[in-house]
Design an enzyme around this catalytic site. Structure first.
Site, short mmCIF file in Angstrom:
data_model
loop_
_atom_site.label_atom_id
_atom_site.label_comp_id
_atom_site.label_asym_id
_atom_site.label_seq_id
_atom_site.Cartn_x
_atom_site.Cartn_y
_atom_site.Cartn_z
N SER A 51 3.02 -31.59 11.62
CA SER A 51 3.22 -32.79 10.95
C SER A 51 2.67 -33.01 9.26
CB SER A 51 1.85 -33.52 11.56
OG SER A 51 0.98 -33.06 11.64
N HIS A 90 -5.04 -34.05 9.61
CA HIS A 90 -3.88 -34.96 8.69
C HIS A 90 -4.89 -35.43 7.48
CE1 HIS A 90 -1.17 -36.19 12.81
NE2 HIS A 90 -0.88 -35.37 11.72
N ASP A 117 -1.77 -42.82 12.07
CA ASP A 117 -1.92 -42.08 13.00
C ASP A 117 -3.04 -43.68 14.23
OD1 ASP A 117 -1.44 -39.73 12.48
OD2 ASP A 117 -2.99 -38.85 11.77
#
Length: 174
Positions: A51, A90, A117
């Site tokens: 990701s 992230h 998210d």
């Protein structure tokens, strides 16, 4: 094979056991020292998904540190979500400072993901808060975490490796 075990003295086996215990204890002390130095509950994490590609790839090891400065947009953070055991790596895409409570709301997104998210957060949760953040990425080593991923994906490899190491320790001659 049994002759090898019969031929080893108790003193040799005890010595090897103590050496192994010292290695494990040293690793734990180093881990705790890193926790104190970095201010992070987990100073090292492995990237488990794609990701964050192309910046970080699956298997990269990230080094984390908590800082006193406020979290800002663009930083890469590792956070945990209530109800999930595995931390997520992230990028912060939005920071909202609430004036009334002096708290900060944080929104994250994986660089390789289409949307933010919020779907990953706990049910009904729209923002992360400071207590969710485990650390900020300050460095990385590419691909070295693949060992962890392989051992987690295929547990028999881990037990095979432990067995081989135990056999080497027992059969080692001074």
């Amino acid at each position: 094979m049994l002759d090898v075990f019969r031929g080893t003295s108790f003193r040799h086996v005890a010595s090897q056991g103590i050496s192994l215990g010292l290695i494990i204890t040293s690793a734990l002390i180093i881990w705790k020292a890193l926790m104190c130095f970095t201010g992070s509950e987990s100073p090292v994490v492995v990237v488990l998904s794609g990701s964050m590609e192309p910046g970080f790839k699956r298997g990269d090891i990230l080094f984390l540190k908590m800082g006193d400065s406020p979290i800002s947009t663009g930083e890469i953070v590792v956070f945990h979500v209530d109800g999930r055991d595995i931390p997520i790596v992230h990028r912060v895409i939005k920071v909202h400072h609430r004036q009334e409570s002096n708290d900060v709301d944080i929104l994250t997104k994986g660089d390789n993901n289409w949307g933010d998210d919020r779907a990953l957060y706990a049910t009904g949760q729209l923002w992360l808060h400071q207590h969710h953040i485990m650390g900020r990425a300050v460095g990385y080593l590419p691909y070295l975490g693949m060992v962890t991923i392989v051992m987690t994906s295929y547990p028999y490899i881990k037990f095979l490796l432990i067995g081989v190491l135990a056999l080497l320790v027992i059969t080692a001659k001074d």
